[in-house]
Design an enzyme around this catalytic site. Sequence first.
Site, mmCIF file in Angstrom:
data_model
loop_
_atom_site.group_PDB
_atom_site.id
_atom_site.type_symbol
_atom_site.label_atom_id
_atom_site.label_comp_id
_atom_site.label_asym_id
_atom_site.label_seq_id
_atom_site.Cartn_x
_atom_site.Cartn_y
_atom_site.Cartn_z
ATOM 1 N N HIS A 217 0.849 -1.194 0.000
ATOM 2 C CA HIS A 217 0.000 0.000 0.000
ATOM 3 C C HIS A 217 0.875 1.231 0.000
ATOM 4 O O HIS A 217 0.540 2.253 0.569
ATOM 5 C CB HIS A 217 -0.860 0.079 1.250
ATOM 6 C CG HIS A 217 -1.708 -1.115 1.447
ATOM 7 N ND1 HIS A 217 -1.347 -2.155 2.231
ATOM 8 C CD2 HIS A 217 -2.909 -1.423 0.923
ATOM 9 C CE1 HIS A 217 -2.290 -3.071 2.208
ATOM 10 N NE2 HIS A 217 -3.251 -2.656 1.423
ATOM 11 N N GLY A 399 -6.373 12.451 5.944
ATOM 12 C CA GLY A 399 -7.187 13.616 5.596
ATOM 13 C C GLY A 399 -8.283 13.261 4.604
ATOM 14 O O GLY A 399 -9.463 13.544 4.832
ATOM 15 N N ILE A 400 -7.917 12.593 3.511
ATOM 16 C CA ILE A 400 -8.945 12.295 2.499
ATOM 17 C C ILE A 400 -9.933 11.251 3.009
ATOM 18 O O ILE A 400 -11.106 11.296 2.677
ATOM 19 C CB ILE A 400 -8.361 11.865 1.127
ATOM 20 C CG1 ILE A 400 -7.385 10.718 1.254
ATOM 21 C CG2 ILE A 400 -7.726 13.027 0.403
ATOM 22 C CD1 ILE A 400 -6.990 10.105 -0.083
ATOM 23 N N GLY A 483 -10.446 -2.150 18.093
ATOM 24 C CA GLY A 483 -9.099 -1.866 17.583
ATOM 25 C C GLY A 483 -7.989 -2.377 18.473
ATOM 26 O O GLY A 483 -6.844 -2.419 18.049
ATOM 27 N N ASP A 553 -0.044 11.778 16.510
ATOM 28 C CA ASP A 553 -0.840 10.810 15.768
ATOM 29 C C ASP A 553 -1.968 11.524 15.015
ATOM 30 O O ASP A 553 -2.724 12.289 15.609
ATOM 31 C CB ASP A 553 -1.439 9.787 16.730
ATOM 32 C CG ASP A 553 -2.377 8.860 15.988
ATOM 33 O OD1 ASP A 553 -1.893 8.110 15.132
ATOM 34 O OD2 ASP A 553 -3.600 8.928 16.238
ATOM 35 N N GLY A 555 -4.825 10.505 13.802
ATOM 36 C CA GLY A 555 -6.178 10.190 14.266
ATOM 37 C C GLY A 555 -6.515 10.891 15.575
ATOM 38 O O GLY A 555 -7.654 11.318 15.798
HETATM 39 P P1 ADP Z 1 -5.418 3.787 7.812
HETATM 40 O O1 ADP Z 1 -4.498 3.558 8.986
HETATM 41 O O2 ADP Z 1 -6.232 2.574 7.494
HETATM 42 O O3 ADP Z 1 -4.722 4.420 6.658
HETATM 43 P P2 ADP Z 1 -6.389 6.401 8.566
HETATM 44 O O4 ADP Z 1 -5.140 6.952 7.961
HETATM 45 O O5 ADP Z 1 -7.666 7.041 8.179
HETATM 46 O O6 ADP Z 1 -6.507 4.837 8.342
HETATM 47 O O7 ADP Z 1 -6.309 6.525 10.138
HETATM 48 C C1 ADP Z 1 -5.124 6.371 10.820
HETATM 49 C C2 ADP Z 1 -5.426 6.576 12.296
HETATM 50 O O8 ADP Z 1 -6.225 5.503 12.785
HETATM 51 C C3 ADP Z 1 -4.209 6.554 13.166
HETATM 52 O O9 ADP Z 1 -3.628 7.835 13.219
HETATM 53 C C4 ADP Z 1 -4.757 6.145 14.524
HETATM 54 O O10 ADP Z 1 -5.217 7.250 15.269
HETATM 55 C C5 ADP Z 1 -5.966 5.339 14.167
HETATM 56 N N1 ADP Z 1 -5.752 3.922 14.426
HETATM 57 C C6 ADP Z 1 -5.042 3.031 13.718
HETATM 58 N N2 ADP Z 1 -5.101 1.808 14.288
HETATM 59 C C7 ADP Z 1 -5.870 1.945 15.396
HETATM 60 C C8 ADP Z 1 -6.327 1.071 16.432
HETATM 61 N N3 ADP Z 1 -6.013 -0.208 16.412
HETATM 62 N N4 ADP Z 1 -7.102 1.574 17.407
HETATM 63 C C9 ADP Z 1 -7.434 2.884 17.430
HETATM 64 N N5 ADP Z 1 -7.044 3.750 16.492
HETATM 65 C C10 ADP Z 1 -6.273 3.300 15.499
#
Ligand code: ADP
Length: 582
Positions: A217, A399-400, A483, A553, A555
């Site tokens: 990815h 972001g997207i 999660g 982070d 998220g």
């Molecule tokens: P992806 O990781 O699938 O690309 P995003 O980029 O939208 O999804 O989101 C990333 C965010 O998801 C991370 O910054 C973190 O805050 C959150 N995240 C990832 N794994 C977990 C988890 N197991 N539990 C809680 N939050 C998580």
Amino acid sequence: MTRLWNEPADFADEMIDGFVAANERYVRRVPGGVVRSTVSPAGQVAVVVGGGSGHYPAFGGLVGPGLAHGAAMGNLFASPSTQQVYSVAKAAEGGGGVFFSYGNYAGDVLNFNAAQERLRAEGIACETVTVTDDIVSATPDEKHKRRGIAGDLTVFRIAGAAAAAGADLAEVTRLARLANERTRSFGVAFTGCTLPGAEKPLFTVPEGRMAIGLGIHGEPGIDETGIPTADGLAELLVARLLGEVPDGVQVAGARVVPILNGLGSLKYEEMFVVYRRIAQLLTDAGLELVDPHVGEYCTSFDMAGTSLTLFWLDDELAALWDAPVDTPAYRRGSVAPQQRLVVADTAATVAEAIEPGDEASQSVARTVLAAVRTIVATVDEHVDELGRIDAIAGDGDHGIGMQRGSHAALAAATAAVDAGAGARTTLAHAADAWADKAGGTSGALWGVILNAVAAKLGDTGRPDPAAIAAGVAAGSRGVTDYGKAEVGDKTLVDALVPFSTTLTGAVDAGASLTDAWRTAADAATRAAALTADLLPRMGRARTHGQNSVGTPDPGAISLALIVTAVGETLAAETSLKENAHG
Ligand code: ADP
Ligand code: MG
């Protein structure tokens, strides 16, 4: 480099439409992906695979007799949502239960597990084996944390062959687990990949260099060397894989299926030159080569790179490997002609009708709508920044992803309010739309949070501050249940938990909702900033942890921004004010 698209946001959907139009003999479209267009025997276990799009022939190209019954197809490199997985599994299920298999990525695990729970709650038996073949992505004593790459094919094929042979769900699961135990892969890349409409590749490999242990990815490699000769690459791949032979396997005399997988833009001719040396080396090591595969089985959009998978057969697996397969992208042996399924109606896809809420709840629903509108504005304002932070240790799509999710939530909430829905229904529709359209880990988690809050809002009357705090607390528990991240793992949990506990504490101490929310949002903001000091232990960022120290982070940051902005909306709205009770 990708050159052809219409609206980049529509790319995955339009790709699936075209794929189905070209392969109606095999597949039909259902919400969330594809299922077989042919009749499967009643009571056969349904093998459901899936993941993000951008990996063709994984995953839709592997649906057909002898292989998968359905594939959940997410957005580009984004996990399918829970709803998508659920919908594909429901359509594929034929009375024998559902066997799920997919590459081990946080977002996929979350969404497939949530879908699995929903199906189990409806009485449909489900089992799962995640594919963990990539030996670079974790050490042997943490094998369960490894990600899945081209080894998907062996696990899917064994499961599909077992299901076709009439094995029950427990037996399909046992065999797929065995196949996964005996599948190991190792990969390299020469360039990153560029998603449609993107200006830059997700990562770059310097000219003349080779990244080792890349993800599929756009996760960068874990090491880098000069580009070797074709023979040199063959030697590297074989040495690494013979360095980690599955337990109980005697190398001399072992039967192995070698799969040399192209990741997107490496030429077949180059792969054959590499394979020539791989075959020599494996034969010299005393292995018996069975049914070698050289081609594209799991790609990473247009990435130039390759991986070698070794599938170590035993008698049971060897017999299943001989079973015939006929799918759009993968054929083996000869499958008897299949009967086309006549689909009586697709009424199942019609949206469920909305039960109107009472007048008080309709007024709360308008506040919910205003809050969702605030979320959209907040995400839109910070979309680039969130993407930038996510690119440091993740994949740059936060972001997207949040934008896709929140915009879909707004559309759903607007439609619900227009139809007279109460607060619970309005927020639940927004939650499902968010999870469905956002993809990725955070989309699923926002779906969990908003659904938990929705459940406490009700469709009649006004919720009191304690009910809202209880909804947030349930959302916070739901996120950790799904999660598995704890405080300190550098995820959005680091902002959500202090937000929730502060909110509950302040409400219990008698603060108004507006004041309690503001105090809690401040706690979330401080906690999100402090994630900069942490090392990630969950999610995509885990493999590139060191890079992220000094950056918060994404998220956690987006969550803090959102709760802060929603606090201002709550302060301006009256429907949830204490004096509006009754
Ligand atoms: P992806 O990781 O699938 O690309 P995003 O980029 O939208 O999804 O989101 C990333 C965010 O998801 C991370 O910054 C973190 O805050 C959150 N995240 C990832 N794994 C977990 C988890 N197991 N539990 C809680 N939050 C998580
Ligand atoms: Mg991401």
